[in-house]
Design a protein around this motif. Structure first.
Motif, PDB file in Angstrom:
ATOM      1  N   TYR A  13       0.857  -1.184   0.000  1.00 55.00           N
ATOM      2  CA  TYR A  13       0.000   0.000   0.000  1.00 55.00           C
ATOM      3  C   TYR A  13       0.894   1.236   0.000  1.00 55.00           C
ATOM      4  CZ  TYR A  13      -3.386  -3.462   1.514  1.00 55.00           C
ATOM      5  OH  TYR A  13      -4.174  -4.572   1.593  1.00 55.00           O
ATOM      6  N   TYR A  14       0.567   2.219  -0.848  1.00 48.82           N
ATOM      7  CA  TYR A  14       1.409   3.411  -0.978  1.00 48.82           C
ATOM      8  C   TYR A  14       0.587   4.524  -1.634  1.00 48.82           C
ATOM      9  CZ  TYR A  14       1.667   1.476  -5.650  1.00 48.82           C
ATOM     10  OH  TYR A  14       1.324   0.960  -6.872  1.00 48.82           O
ATOM     11  N   GLN A  19       3.614   6.217  -7.728  1.00 49.37           N
ATOM     12  CA  GLN A  19       3.672   5.021  -8.570  1.00 49.37           C
ATOM     13  C   GLN A  19       5.007   4.881  -9.320  1.00 49.37           C
ATOM     14  OE1 GLN A  19       1.096   2.498  -8.911  1.00 49.37           O
ATOM     15  NE2 GLN A  19       2.954   1.504  -9.612  1.00 49.37           N
ATOM     16  N   GLU A  20       5.499   5.985  -9.898  1.00 50.79           N
ATOM     17  CA  GLU A  20       6.751   5.880 -10.659  1.00 50.79           C
ATOM     18  C   GLU A  20       7.913   5.464  -9.766  1.00 50.79           C
ATOM     19  OE1 GLU A  20       8.905   9.619 -11.934  1.00 50.79           O
ATOM     20  OE2 GLU A  20       7.018  10.517 -11.248  1.00 50.79           O
ATOM     21  N   HIS A  40      -1.291  -1.698  -4.229  1.00 52.88           N
ATOM     22  CA  HIS A  40      -2.524  -0.998  -3.874  1.00 52.88           C
ATOM     23  C   HIS A  40      -2.222   0.495  -3.759  1.00 52.88           C
ATOM     24  CE1 HIS A  40      -4.527  -4.821  -2.801  1.00 52.88           C
ATOM     25  NE2 HIS A  40      -3.358  -5.146  -2.273  1.00 52.88           N
ATOM     26  N   PRO A  41      -2.233   1.230  -4.882  1.00 47.98           N
ATOM     27  CA  PRO A  41      -2.033   2.674  -4.786  1.00 47.98           C
ATOM     28  C   PRO A  41      -3.242   3.321  -4.116  1.00 47.98           C
ATOM     29  CG  PRO A  41      -2.397   1.990  -7.070  1.00 47.98           C
ATOM     30  CD  PRO A  41      -2.377   0.753  -6.243  1.00 47.98           C
ATOM     31  N   VAL A  42      -2.986   4.218  -3.179  1.00 56.35           N
ATOM     32  CA  VAL A  42      -4.049   4.864  -2.398  1.00 56.35           C
ATOM     33  C   VAL A  42      -4.117   6.331  -2.798  1.00 56.35           C
ATOM     34  CG1 VAL A  42      -4.781   5.482  -0.061  1.00 56.35           C
ATOM     35  CG2 VAL A  42      -3.738   3.244  -0.503  1.00 56.35           C
ATOM     36  N   THR A  67       1.701  11.939   1.571  1.00 57.64           N
ATOM     37  CA  THR A  67       2.022  10.953   2.604  1.00 57.64           C
ATOM     38  C   THR A  67       0.745  10.567   3.330  1.00 57.64           C
ATOM     39  OG1 THR A  67       4.156  12.053   2.925  1.00 57.64           O
ATOM     40  CG2 THR A  67       3.457  10.544   4.647  1.00 57.64           C
ATOM     41  N   TYR A  68       0.652   9.290   3.682  1.00 61.30           N
ATOM     42  CA  TYR A  68      -0.507   8.813   4.432  1.00 61.30           C
ATOM     43  C   TYR A  68      -0.080   8.219   5.754  1.00 61.30           C
ATOM     44  CZ  TYR A  68      -3.601   9.362   0.442  1.00 61.30           C
ATOM     45  OH  TYR A  68      -4.344   9.886  -0.570  1.00 61.30           O
TER      46      TYR A  68
END
Length: 88
Positions: A13-14, A19-20, A40-42, A67-68
């Protein structure tokens, strides 16, 4: 992970905006991909995934880059009964 013999899928998860960088990191060297990495892109706050009795939630943080913060959250409910605890 491959050297450790991980046989199950691994969830990653990120932040979607990264993505790149995830692509670059995952392919930064020559290797045989023996582990099933599920990306799992968020892209927003809220529930990201769930399993029996627990949910993964994301909340955007105030940083220079996206940032999450991550939280594993159990459903609301009572976890212990004080009278039963006192008996034991």
């Amino acid at each position: 992970m491959a050297l450790d013999g991980v046989a199950r899928p691994v969830d990653l998860y990120y932040p979607a905006s990264g993505q790149e960088y995830v692509d670059r990191l995952r392919r930064a060297s020559v290797f045989y991909e023996a582990v099933d990495v599920r990306e799992h892109p968020v892209a927003s706050d809220g529930a990201v995934d769930a399993w029996p009795g627990v949910e993964l939630r994301a909340a955007a943080l105030d940083h220079r880059v996206e940032t999450y913060g991550w939280r594993l959250q159990e459903p609301d409910g009572r976890r212990m009964l004080p009278d039963k605890r006192a008996e034991r």
